[in-house]
Design a protein around this motif. Structure first.
Motif, PDB file in Angstrom:
ATOM      1  N   GLY A 240       0.742  -0.814  -0.476  1.00 48.81           N
ATOM      2  CA  GLY A 240       0.178   0.395  -0.109  1.00 48.81           C
ATOM      3  C   GLY A 240       1.076   1.199  -0.176  1.00 48.81           C
ATOM      4  O   GLY A 240       2.051   1.073  -0.518  1.00 48.81           O
ATOM      5  N   VAL A 241      -0.116   2.697  -0.045  1.00 54.98           N
ATOM      6  CA  VAL A 241       1.658   3.472   0.060  1.00 54.98           C
ATOM      7  C   VAL A 241       1.029   4.426   1.510  1.00 54.98           C
ATOM      8  O   VAL A 241      -0.135   3.954   2.137  1.00 54.98           O
ATOM      9  N   PRO A 242       2.227   4.752   1.715  1.00 54.73           N
ATOM     10  CA  PRO A 242       2.401   5.089   3.315  1.00 54.73           C
ATOM     11  C   PRO A 242       1.982   5.735   3.369  1.00 54.73           C
ATOM     12  O   PRO A 242       1.643   7.253   2.529  1.00 54.73           O
ATOM     13  N   ALA A 243       1.097   6.159   4.817  1.00 53.09           N
ATOM     14  CA  ALA A 243       0.799   7.379   5.284  1.00 53.09           C
ATOM     15  C   ALA A 243       1.242   8.745   5.004  1.00 53.09           C
ATOM     16  O   ALA A 243       0.686   9.206   5.097  1.00 53.09           O
ATOM     17  N   ASP A 244       2.864   9.497   5.188  1.00 50.30           N
ATOM     18  CA  ASP A 244       2.809  10.351   5.115  1.00 50.30           C
ATOM     19  C   ASP A 244       3.250  10.396   4.170  1.00 50.30           C
ATOM     20  O   ASP A 244       3.013  12.043   3.663  1.00 50.30           O
ATOM     21  N   LEU A 245       3.016   9.181   2.477  1.00 48.94           N
ATOM     22  CA  LEU A 245       2.461   9.840   1.131  1.00 48.94           C
ATOM     23  C   LEU A 245       1.244  10.755   0.719  1.00 48.94           C
ATOM     24  O   LEU A 245       1.427  11.155  -0.505  1.00 48.94           O
ATOM     25  N   LEU A 246      -0.189  10.635   1.677  1.00 49.13           N
ATOM     26  CA  LEU A 246      -0.667  10.470   1.105  1.00 49.13           C
ATOM     27  C   LEU A 246      -1.213  11.997   0.921  1.00 49.13           C
ATOM     28  O   LEU A 246      -2.246  12.374  -0.071  1.00 49.13           O
ATOM     29  N   PRO A 247      -1.087  13.400   1.742  1.00 49.93           N
ATOM     30  CA  PRO A 247      -1.559  14.062   1.373  1.00 49.93           C
ATOM     31  C   PRO A 247      -1.041  14.842  -0.243  1.00 49.93           C
ATOM     32  O   PRO A 247      -1.443  15.511  -0.285  1.00 49.93           O
ATOM     33  N   GLN A 248       0.042  14.397  -0.401  1.00 46.97           N
ATOM     34  CA  GLN A 248       1.543  14.674  -1.496  1.00 46.97           C
ATOM     35  C   GLN A 248       1.739  14.212  -2.554  1.00 46.97           C
ATOM     36  O   GLN A 248       2.385  13.971  -3.524  1.00 46.97           O
TER      37      GLN A 248
ATOM     38  N   LEU B 188      -6.843   8.286  -5.309  1.00 48.20           N
ATOM     39  CA  LEU B 188      -6.273   7.055  -5.090  1.00 48.20           C
ATOM     40  C   LEU B 188      -8.071   6.150  -4.222  1.00 48.20           C
ATOM     41  O   LEU B 188      -8.006   6.680  -3.466  1.00 48.20           O
ATOM     42  N   ILE B 189      -7.750   5.166  -4.397  1.00 45.55           N
ATOM     43  CA  ILE B 189      -8.767   4.431  -3.459  1.00 45.55           C
ATOM     44  C   ILE B 189      -8.593   3.430  -2.719  1.00 45.55           C
ATOM     45  O   ILE B 189      -7.573   2.720  -2.943  1.00 45.55           O
ATOM     46  N   ALA B 190      -8.883   2.466  -1.623  1.00 46.31           N
ATOM     47  CA  ALA B 190      -9.300   1.145  -1.004  1.00 46.31           C
ATOM     48  C   ALA B 190      -9.043   0.359  -1.964  1.00 46.31           C
ATOM     49  O   ALA B 190      -9.563  -0.060  -2.394  1.00 46.31           O
ATOM     50  N   SER B 191      -7.988  -0.442  -1.905  1.00 53.77           N
ATOM     51  CA  SER B 191      -8.039  -1.435  -2.622  1.00 53.77           C
ATOM     52  C   SER B 191      -8.958  -2.968  -2.104  1.00 53.77           C
ATOM     53  O   SER B 191      -8.421  -3.464  -1.288  1.00 53.77           O
ATOM     54  N   PRO B 192      -9.709  -3.964  -2.646  1.00 54.52           N
ATOM     55  CA  PRO B 192     -10.069  -4.944  -2.025  1.00 54.52           C
ATOM     56  C   PRO B 192      -9.272  -6.088  -2.062  1.00 54.52           C
ATOM     57  O   PRO B 192      -9.575  -6.812  -0.751  1.00 54.52           O
ATOM     58  N   LEU B 193      -7.856  -5.863  -2.382  1.00 59.40           N
ATOM     59  CA  LEU B 193      -7.039  -6.901  -2.236  1.00 59.40           C
ATOM     60  C   LEU B 193      -6.464  -6.866  -0.847  1.00 59.40           C
ATOM     61  O   LEU B 193      -5.145  -7.697  -0.591  1.00 59.40           O
ATOM     62  N   GLY B 194      -6.090  -5.342  -0.838  1.00 57.70           N
ATOM     63  CA  GLY B 194      -5.073  -4.879   0.815  1.00 57.70           C
ATOM     64  C   GLY B 194      -4.282  -4.135   0.411  1.00 57.70           C
ATOM     65  O   GLY B 194      -3.902  -3.524   1.294  1.00 57.70           O
ATOM     66  N   GLY B 195      -4.376  -3.953  -0.386  1.00 57.25           N
ATOM     67  CA  GLY B 195      -2.807  -3.251  -0.841  1.00 57.25           C
ATOM     68  C   GLY B 195      -2.989  -1.615  -1.185  1.00 57.25           C
ATOM     69  O   GLY B 195      -3.551  -1.042  -1.190  1.00 57.25           O
ATOM     70  N   ALA B 196      -2.683  -0.524  -2.193  1.00 55.97           N
ATOM     71  CA  ALA B 196      -3.043  -0.247  -2.985  1.00 55.97           C
ATOM     72  C   ALA B 196      -4.038  -0.034  -4.595  1.00 55.97           C
ATOM     73  O   ALA B 196      -4.124  -1.121  -5.134  1.00 55.97           O
ATOM     74  N   GLY B 197      -4.740   1.526  -4.804  1.00 59.62           N
ATOM     75  CA  GLY B 197      -5.285   0.829  -5.896  1.00 59.62           C
ATOM     76  C   GLY B 197      -5.728   2.674  -6.295  1.00 59.62           C
ATOM     77  O   GLY B 197      -5.554   3.440  -5.469  1.00 59.62           O
TER      78      GLY B 197
END
Length: 573
Positions: free
Chosen positions: A515-523, A556-565
């Motif tokens: 998945g995408v690291p939380a600190d990268l989500l805003p930018q 960016l969306i929530a991945s149904p597989l648990g990673g990044a979407g």
């Protein structure tokens, strides 16, 4: 103001008349509808009763017990229908049964051979007459219908209708309503004093004929005191003269008319009041205009004094504005040049991103090409052996397979050449299935080499989206390569690509990586922001810009597989 006063007075007179005419027309139609509904209800009674068995039995056998039974039945029916009286007359004109059989004013035994409604019903089958009752002395409408036994007349059944309740309803409107017969006699009215008076003066012959039929008893049949002037009716009464506006409406009584006399004075008073208000407003406006003019004259002197100074100031401001306008034009030109450079730089950056992706794609493309080249060599060598053995059919099959393999190599290299093209085409319809197939030609081998399970589901393979194919494939390649990079150390790596929706078209690309690291989500979509040590952070930023140019979006969306979407939203072409 004098002209305005005269004009308003004339307007008030005309408007009052018009308003009174509208009210008279509306009330006349409403009152005529009430009368017609009453007539329609009672006209059915004689027709129904003429087929009543006891009526025929009483007329055919006098003294029969059916007569007594019929009296009671007629009394019940009259009470339920609000008829004044219902009675049966034999062929001689004598009443043999009546609903008022038990009253002092009973019609039983009375002979009505002289009545026009009896003679008319015996001659024509049915007749109607509005007249004064000879026994009760009350006015009403007599509805008569002949009772037959085959071709033989047995007698006449008569329903008398009185309109007291209807006249009371008419009186509630404030207007005077009256119904005149063919001779012009007022037979129904909301003003009882006008009953059995003539609307206009009667000729002597008509007066004598009405007296002979005793239709209106001993009524004098005097004319109403009506004077006509310019469409107004002036009627003299005990409490003084009243001015009316009249409207006539035909009714279904033979030769009759419903006339409604609407008092004109209320409408005239309302129009006069309106005219006075308008005149008062005009007077106030004229006074305000005079005061305003006086103030304008006073201010004019001050304005003339300031005019010269103002002209000098305006000239100075004009020069300043001219200079400012010149500076703004230069700034606009600089801005346009900067915008052009920005667009060119952005396209260069997108081209560089595509060329950078080609470096990663090349190994997979080479592997894709090597396999069919090896197969081509094997088929070519076998074909030589078949030709030496004169087995041309098998050689032809091998050559056909070689043609198919060369087409496969051409498709792979053509897709790679299009992907590396510098100048993007204009936006237009792009087949969704074709764009996804082209993307897989470029990155499919890398996914297979990493052992990544790719699940593709396209809801509508024939759908077309509004985009540029090369740049759309660039976005898809970037997202699939990012997924491959993220799944490098993931056991049983999986990627799902789902295309669904109608308008807009939605493409979701999801993986089961970290998945995408939380600190990268805003930018996340900001240039030069990346979570990989060797990454430049330009891929997602360029992809987001491309989707914006298409009129869509990348989110960016929530991945149904648990990673990044990631979700691409595109307009349907």
């Amino acid at each position: 103001m004098l002209i305005a006063a005269l004009g308003l007075a004339q307007w008030a007179t005309q408007h009052g008349r018009a308003q009174a005419d509208v009210e008279a027309r509306q009330n006349a139609r409403a009152h005529a509808s009430l009368l017609e509904s009453e007539l329609q209800k009672f006209r059915l009674l004689p027709r129904v009763l003429s087929e009543f068995p006891d009526v025929r039995l009483a007329l055919s056998r006098r003294g029969n017990p059916a007569v007594e039974r019929l009296d009671r039945e007629l009394a019940q029916l009259a009470e339920r229908t609000d008829a004044a009286v219902i009675y049966v007359i034999d062929t001689d004109g004598t009443t043999i049964a009546a609903s008022n059989w038990d009253k002092a004013t009973s019609f039983i035994g009375q002979n009505y051979r002289f009545r026009p409604y009896f003679r008319g019903a015996m001659a024509k089958g049915e007749a109607e007459l509005f007249a004064l009752g000879t026994v009760s002395g009350r006015p009403g409408l007599f509805l008569a219908r002949r009772v037959d036994d085959g071709d033989r007349p047995l007698g006449v059944i008569v329903v008398k209708v009185e309109f007291d309740k209807l006249e009371a309803k008419w009186a509630d409107s404030g207007a005077t309503t009256l119904v005149t017969d063919a001779a012009g006699i007022v037979i129904m009215t909301s003003a009882p004093a006008w009953r059995f008076r003539s609307y206009d003066a009667l000729p002597p012959a008509t007066r004598a004929r009405l007296k002979a039929t005793r239709s209106y008893g001993e009524a004098a049949l005097d004319p109403l005191a009506i004077r006509r002037s310019g469409g107004d009716l002036r009627i003299e009464q005990r409490d003084g003269a009243t001015i009316y506006r009249a409207f006539a409406e035909p009714v279904s009584l033979p030769g009759s008319q419903l006339r409604l006399l609407q008092p004109a004075q209320p409408a005239r008073d309302s129009a006069n009041a309106t005219a006075r208000v308008i005149f008062l407003v005009l007077l106030i406006l004229v006074g305000a205009a005079i005061v305003t003019l006086l103030r304008l004259v006073e201010r004019q002197a001050l304005r003339q004094a300031a005019h010269a100074a103002l002209e000098g100031e305006v000239a100075a401001r004009t020069r300043d504005l001219r200079d400012a306008n010149s500076e703004l034009k230069q700034a606009a030109e600089r801005q346009a040049e900067a915008d052009r450079r920005y667009r060119a730089a952005r396209e260069e950056l997108a081209q560089a991103s595509r060329l950078g992706s080609i470096g990663q794609i090349t190994a997979g493309v080479a592997h894709e090409i090597n396999q069919p080249i090896a197969a081509i060599r094997s088929f070519a060598e076998n074909s030589l052996r078949y030709l030496e053995r004169d087995q041309t059919a098998k050689a032809g099959d091998n050559l056909a397979a070689i043609v198919e393999l060369t087409e496969r190599i051409g498709a792979i290299t053509g897709e790679l050449r299009n992907f590396a093209r510098r100048a993007p085409a204009s936006l237009g319809p792009v087949p969704l299935q074709s764009a996804i197939d082209g993307t897989l030609l470029l990155v499919g081998d890398r996914l297979r080499a990493q052992g990544i399970a790719l699940d593709i589901q396209i809801n509508n393979p024939a759908a077309c989206v509004y985009a540029d194919r090369v740049r759309l494939e660039q976005v898809l390649v970037n997202l699939l390569q990012n997924a491959a990079d993220a799944l490098h150390a993931t056991p049983e790596p999986r990627v799902e690509l789902r295309a669904q929706g109608t308008d807009p078209q939605i493409i979701d690309i999801c993986d089961n990586g970290p998945g995408v690291p939380a600190d990268l989500l805003p930018q996340l979509f900001t240039p030069f922001v990346t979570g990989r040590p060797d990454g430049l952070g330009l891929g997602l930023a360029i992809a987001s810009d491309i989707m914006t140019e298409f009129g869509g979006s990348l989110t960016l969306i929530a991945s149904p597989l648990g990673g990044a979407g990631f979700r691409l939203t595109l307009r349907t072409a």
